[in-house]
Design a protein around this motif. Structure first.
Motif, PDB file in Angstrom:
ATOM      1  N   LEU A   1       0.830  -1.198   0.000  1.00  0.00           N
ATOM      2  CA  LEU A   1       0.000   0.000   0.000  1.00  0.00           C
ATOM      3  C   LEU A   1       0.866   1.251   0.000  1.00  0.00           C
ATOM      4  N   THR A   2       0.640   2.110  -0.977  1.00  0.00           N
ATOM      5  CA  THR A   2       1.318   3.392  -1.049  1.00  0.00           C
ATOM      6  C   THR A   2       0.320   4.459  -1.459  1.00  0.00           C
ATOM      7  N   ASP A   3       0.731   5.707  -1.415  1.00  0.00           N
ATOM      8  CA  ASP A   3      -0.123   6.805  -1.858  1.00  0.00           C
ATOM      9  C   ASP A   3      -0.464   6.622  -3.343  1.00  0.00           C
ATOM     10  N   PRO A   4      -1.744   6.677  -3.716  1.00  0.00           N
ATOM     11  CA  PRO A   4      -2.125   6.434  -5.109  1.00  0.00           C
ATOM     12  C   PRO A   4      -1.409   7.334  -6.110  1.00  0.00           C
ATOM     13  N   ALA A   5      -1.241   8.603  -5.758  1.00  0.00           N
ATOM     14  CA  ALA A   5      -0.566   9.518  -6.685  1.00  0.00           C
ATOM     15  C   ALA A   5       0.893   9.118  -6.875  1.00  0.00           C
ATOM     16  N   GLU A   6       1.534   8.723  -5.799  1.00  0.00           N
ATOM     17  CA  GLU A   6       2.919   8.270  -5.906  1.00  0.00           C
ATOM     18  C   GLU A   6       3.000   6.967  -6.698  1.00  0.00           C
ATOM     19  N   ALA A   7       2.051   6.073  -6.443  1.00  0.00           N
ATOM     20  CA  ALA A   7       2.035   4.800  -7.164  1.00  0.00           C
ATOM     21  C   ALA A   7       1.837   5.026  -8.661  1.00  0.00           C
ATOM     22  N   LEU A   8       0.968   5.976  -9.024  1.00  0.00           N
ATOM     23  CA  LEU A   8       0.733   6.273 -10.435  1.00  0.00           C
ATOM     24  C   LEU A   8       2.007   6.809 -11.080  1.00  0.00           C
ATOM     25  N   ALA A   9       2.702   7.676 -10.372  1.00  0.00           N
ATOM     26  CA  ALA A   9       3.955   8.222 -10.915  1.00  0.00           C
ATOM     27  C   ALA A   9       4.962   7.111 -11.163  1.00  0.00           C
ATOM     28  N   VAL A  10       5.015   6.146 -10.244  1.00  0.00           N
ATOM     29  CA  VAL A  10       5.927   5.006 -10.415  1.00  0.00           C
ATOM     30  C   VAL A  10       5.528   4.186 -11.639  1.00  0.00           C
ATOM     31  N   LEU A  11       4.223   3.893 -11.788  1.00  0.00           N
ATOM     32  CA  LEU A  11       3.755   3.104 -12.929  1.00  0.00           C
ATOM     33  C   LEU A  11       4.026   3.816 -14.251  1.00  0.00           C
ATOM     34  N   GLU A  12       3.834   5.116 -14.277  1.00  0.00           N
ATOM     35  CA  GLU A  12       4.105   5.874 -15.501  1.00  0.00           C
ATOM     36  C   GLU A  12       5.595   5.845 -15.834  1.00  0.00           C
ATOM     37  N   ARG A  13       6.418   5.989 -14.801  1.00  0.00           N
ATOM     38  CA  ARG A  13       7.868   5.930 -15.013  1.00  0.00           C
ATOM     39  C   ARG A  13       8.291   4.544 -15.491  1.00  0.00           C
ATOM     40  N   GLU A  14       7.705   3.494 -14.892  1.00  0.00           N
ATOM     41  CA  GLU A  14       8.032   2.131 -15.306  1.00  0.00           C
ATOM     42  C   GLU A  14       7.590   1.862 -16.743  1.00  0.00           C
ATOM     43  N   ALA A  15       6.442   2.391 -17.125  1.00  0.00           N
ATOM     44  CA  ALA A  15       5.962   2.194 -18.497  1.00  0.00           C
ATOM     45  C   ALA A  15       6.913   2.833 -19.505  1.00  0.00           C
ATOM     46  N   ARG A  16       7.392   4.034 -19.190  1.00  0.00           N
ATOM     47  CA  ARG A  16       8.349   4.692 -20.088  1.00  0.00           C
ATOM     48  C   ARG A  16       9.639   3.889 -20.178  1.00  0.00           C
ATOM     49  N   ALA A  17      10.109   3.390 -19.021  1.00  0.00           N
ATOM     50  CA  ALA A  17      11.350   2.616 -19.004  1.00  0.00           C
ATOM     51  C   ALA A  17      11.195   1.319 -19.786  1.00  0.00           C
TER      52      ALA A  17
END
Length: 296
Positions: free
Chosen positions: A56-72
């Protein structure tokens, strides 16, 4: 596995797919058995998979991570000669799912935990080709972010101290302390290169005795050139490990730093997952045994 773990069920995933991606609502959904420690994986039909964060993490932070992972992941797909998952969509939080999640393409193959390629020279050559392709990608001025493995070895001293303390009764801690005291002092001389960052058996797919694909590519980024050499210790016996080293033309310092990163990762796996994920704990033990066998 984690105190803050989020458990998402197949029914929850089916509802999320139906509401957010109705074009796939008629696809069968199956929870995959996995040794993974970061995401729960669900297969969607024949060609897709969904990944749901376990912690469990902050949804906004989790979204930023997922977006960064998608770009990578998309960037890595452009340089890899081996198949890798490609990002397809990002899902939103919903009933029973408090965080965003991702959908990517599905790859055939058997993870190296289940199809052990450790004795295969051909697999070692494939692995070297994958690493070399990543190293050849442009960093575009980016440098290691300072998070997790891949920067300065001594930055991990506090974590290692905790690992040694937690490993009393599980491992030969006095000897392991001695090994770390030498490995941590290995100097860094080479500039960052692009790296997968987590080449463990659960992230590598095998067909026959050859590398057929690589998973968990969202960590693709600049790091110590030695970081991806952890694969030699996590995945290979001594003979194929030597093949990997020759193929990548590793000098003594780079090779030993790769051993250091593998050591740091393995020490955390043994005690942290000893009850919750025995496969990962056993991986840590095996890696440490290989390192000790190679250490005078």
């Amino acid at each position: 596995m984690h105190d803050d773990q989020v458990d998402v069920t197949t029914d929850i995933v089916a509802t999320l797919i139906r509401e957010q991606f109705p074009q796939w609502s008629d696809h069968a959904i199956h929870l995959l058995s996995s040794t993974g420690t970061v995401n729960a994986i669900f297969r969607i039909g024949d060609g897709l998979s969904a990944r749901f964060p376990l912690r469990l993490t902050d949804p906004a932070e989790a979204l930023a991570v997922l977006e960064r992972e998608a770009r990578a992941s998309a960037e890595l797909a452009q340089v890899s000669r081996f198949p890798v998952p490609e990002p397809v969509a990002l899902g939103k939080p919903g009933p029973g799912c408090p965080m965003p999640w991702s959908i990517q393409t599905w790859l055939p193959g058997i993870v190296a935990f289940d199809a052990d390629p450790s004795g295969s020279d051909a697999f070692a050559e494939d692995l070297a080709a994958f690493i070399a392709a990543l190293r050849g990608a442009e960093t575009r001025g980016r440098r290691f972010s300072g998070q997790n493995r891949g920067g300065v070895l001594t930055d991990h001293d506090d974590w290692m101290a905790k690992c040694f303390e937690e490993s009393e009764g599980l491992l030969d801690v006095p000897r392991l302390r001695q090994v770390w005291s030498r490995l941590r002092e290995l100097p860094r001389t080479a500039a960052d290169v692009m790296s997968h960052g987590d080449l463990i058996p659960g992230n590598v797919l095998v067909m026959g005795d050859r590398l057929s694909g690589v998973l968990d590519t969202g960590g693709f980024g600049p790091a110590d050139p030695a970081l991806d050499l952890v694969s030699g210790w996590h995945l290979l016996q001594s003979g194929p490990r030597a093949v990997l080293r020759r193929a990548l033309a590793c000098d003594d310092l780079e090779w030993e730093r790769g051993k250091a990163w593998a050591f740091e990762q393995a020490m955390g796996l043994v005690w942290y997952y000893v009850e919750s994920n025995p496969t990962m704990s056993s991986l840590g033990r095996r890696t440490l045994e290989r390192i000790l066998e190679s250490t005078p």
